[in-house]
Design a protein around this motif. Structure first.
Motif, PDB file in Angstrom:
ATOM      1  N   THR A  32     -61.537  41.540 -11.216  1.00 15.19           N
ATOM      2  CA  THR A  32     -62.095  41.879  -9.915  1.00 15.19           C
ATOM      3  C   THR A  32     -60.982  42.344  -8.987  1.00 15.19           C
ATOM      4  OG1 THR A  32     -61.852  39.661  -8.983  1.00 15.19           O
ATOM      5  CG2 THR A  32     -63.864  40.116 -10.243  1.00 15.19           C
ATOM      6  N   ASN A  33     -61.384  42.934  -7.882  1.00 15.41           N
ATOM      7  CA  ASN A  33     -60.393  43.509  -6.973  1.00 15.41           C
ATOM      8  C   ASN A  33     -59.624  42.467  -6.175  1.00 15.41           C
ATOM      9  OD1 ASN A  33     -62.383  42.731  -5.132  1.00 15.41           O
ATOM     10  ND2 ASN A  33     -63.200  44.810  -4.944  1.00 15.41           N
ATOM     11  N   ASP A  34     -59.979  41.178  -6.296  1.00 17.37           N
ATOM     12  CA  ASP A  34     -59.207  40.121  -5.635  1.00 17.37           C
ATOM     13  C   ASP A  34     -58.443  39.261  -6.633  1.00 17.37           C
ATOM     14  OD1 ASP A  34     -61.332  38.805  -6.758  1.00 17.37           O
ATOM     15  OD2 ASP A  34     -61.949  37.766  -4.926  1.00 17.37           O
ATOM     16  N   GLY A  35     -58.268  39.789  -7.844  1.00 17.04           N
ATOM     17  CA  GLY A  35     -57.445  39.113  -8.834  1.00 17.04           C
ATOM     18  C   GLY A  35     -58.135  38.063  -9.677  1.00 17.04           C
ATOM     19  N   GLN A  36     -59.444  37.976  -9.598  1.00 15.74           N
ATOM     20  CA  GLN A  36     -60.182  37.009 -10.409  1.00 15.74           C
ATOM     21  C   GLN A  36     -60.753  37.701 -11.651  1.00 15.74           C
ATOM     22  OE1 GLN A  36     -62.365  33.818  -8.205  1.00 15.74           O
ATOM     23  NE2 GLN A  36     -62.252  35.258  -6.490  1.00 15.74           N
ATOM     24  N   ILE A  37     -61.488  36.932 -12.448  1.00 16.50           N
ATOM     25  CA  ILE A  37     -62.118  37.428 -13.665  1.00 16.50           C
ATOM     26  C   ILE A  37     -63.566  36.965 -13.669  1.00 16.50           C
ATOM     27  CG2 ILE A  37     -62.127  37.390 -16.196  1.00 16.50           C
ATOM     28  CD1 ILE A  37     -59.702  38.781 -15.205  1.00 16.50           C
ATOM     29  N   THR A  38     -64.495  37.851 -14.012  1.00 21.21           N
ATOM     30  CA  THR A  38     -65.886  37.406 -14.127  1.00 21.21           C
ATOM     31  C   THR A  38     -66.009  36.391 -15.250  1.00 21.21           C
ATOM     32  OG1 THR A  38     -66.446  39.296 -15.543  1.00 21.21           O
ATOM     33  CG2 THR A  38     -66.834  39.537 -13.178  1.00 21.21           C
ATOM     34  N   ASN A  97     -70.072  32.554  -6.837  1.00 21.59           N
ATOM     35  CA  ASN A  97     -69.582  31.367  -7.547  1.00 21.59           C
ATOM     36  C   ASN A  97     -70.044  31.345  -8.989  1.00 21.59           C
ATOM     37  OD1 ASN A  97     -68.259  30.390  -5.283  1.00 21.59           O
ATOM     38  ND2 ASN A  97     -70.000  29.134  -4.606  1.00 21.59           N
ATOM     39  N   LYS A  98     -71.267  31.797  -9.223  1.00 17.05           N
ATOM     40  CA  LYS A  98     -71.758  31.847 -10.601  1.00 17.05           C
ATOM     41  C   LYS A  98     -71.033  32.928 -11.397  1.00 17.05           C
ATOM     42  CE  LYS A  98     -76.074  31.121 -11.504  1.00 17.05           C
ATOM     43  NZ  LYS A  98     -75.952  30.014 -12.500  1.00 17.05           N
ATOM     44  N   LEU A  99     -70.846  34.092 -10.793  1.00 16.45           N
ATOM     45  CA  LEU A  99     -70.242  35.209 -11.493  1.00 16.45           C
ATOM     46  C   LEU A  99     -68.759  35.001 -11.758  1.00 16.45           C
ATOM     47  CD1 LEU A  99     -72.005  37.975  -9.427  1.00 16.45           C
ATOM     48  CD2 LEU A  99     -72.251  37.688 -11.898  1.00 16.45           C
ATOM     49  N   LEU A 100     -68.071  34.241 -10.894  1.00 16.10           N
ATOM     50  CA  LEU A 100     -66.635  34.058 -11.016  1.00 16.10           C
ATOM     51  C   LEU A 100     -66.286  32.660 -11.501  1.00 16.10           C
ATOM     52  CD1 LEU A 100     -65.643  35.889  -7.708  1.00 16.10           C
ATOM     53  CD2 LEU A 100     -65.510  36.793 -10.032  1.00 16.10           C
TER      54      LEU A 100
END
Length: 230
Positions: free
Chosen positions: A22-28, A227-230
């Motif tokens: 994701t564009n904020d450095g997280q992962i789905t 929260n569910k997606l990340l």
């Protein structure tokens, strides 16, 4: 084991929305949202796999006549909550390639359907299985919207969309052989369709948060989705 493609006995286009940056450095997250073509029946192994994935609910985006003609296996499976979530618009076959993004735009503009779908997903404590008939158009639009909410980059949304044809190609080739009157683009998930859809989305709504406000989603529902997606 984290894996994107999920092998069920009666589907060919079942896969996980996890693993995209994701564009904020997280992962789905893996094992939260599964997208698929229609499961017409489940084997014992299928049921065990779905339970192992934590699936508690399934959303079926097909129209009422479609569900009456061929029910979803989830409708008869007592271990899962089944939700029929049809779109009011966009349920027809496109007459040209240019019409595909227009159909997708109709689905995205169906605010009551989108609000209903996203609200159900946000409220589920467990993982969610989403499907239509081939898992490409209606499911593709909802999957793209979920990835937008997660903050997934455009290139990954396009990649997730266009792989449907790869998994469906043998069924589509058989369909075209049996029905040569169908246009040659039948069943395709070309990148250009979703790229045009996203371009139209940003021109029409500005960004995903503004869109969700127009849909009528509450801030706590948006947070629950992320929260569910990340």
């Amino acid at each position: 084991m984290q894996t994107r493609r999920i092998l069920l006995s009666r589907t060919v286009n079942t896969r996980d929305l996890g693993g995209y940056p994701t564009n904020d450095g997280q992962i789905t997250a893996f094992g939260k949202i599964i997208r698929s073509d229609l499961p017409q029946a489940f084997s014992h192994e299928d049921l065990a796999l779905l339970k192992n994935l934590g699936i508690t609910a399934a959303l079926d985006f097909r129209s009422k006549p479609e569900t009456e003609r061929v029910p979803s296996a989830f409708e008869q499976a007592s271990d899962f909550n089944y939700f029929h979530c049809p779109f009011a618009f966009g349920n027809r076959n496109p007459s040209s390639k240019a019409e595909v993004p227009l159909l997708y735009a109709e689905m995205l503009a169906d605010f009551p359907a989108i609000k209903h779908i996203l609200g159900i997903i946000a409220r589920q404590k467990g993982s969610v299985f989403i499907h239509c008939y081939v898992g490409k158009d209606r499911t593709g639009v909802v999957a793209a919207l979920l990835l937008l909410i997660a903050g997934t980059e455009t290139s990954d949304i396009l990649a997730d969309y266009q792989i449907s044809y790869t998994y469906l190609r043998f069924r589509i080739r058989e369909l075209l052989h049996e029905h040569p009157e169908l246009p040659d683009f039948t069943g395709r998930s070309d990148m250009a369709y979703m790229e045009k859809t996203l371009d139209n989305f940003y021109k029409t709504y500005g960004n995903v948060r503004d869109y969700l406000q127009k849909v009528g989603l509450q801030s706590e529902e948006i947070s629950a989705l992320r929260n569910k997606l990340l």
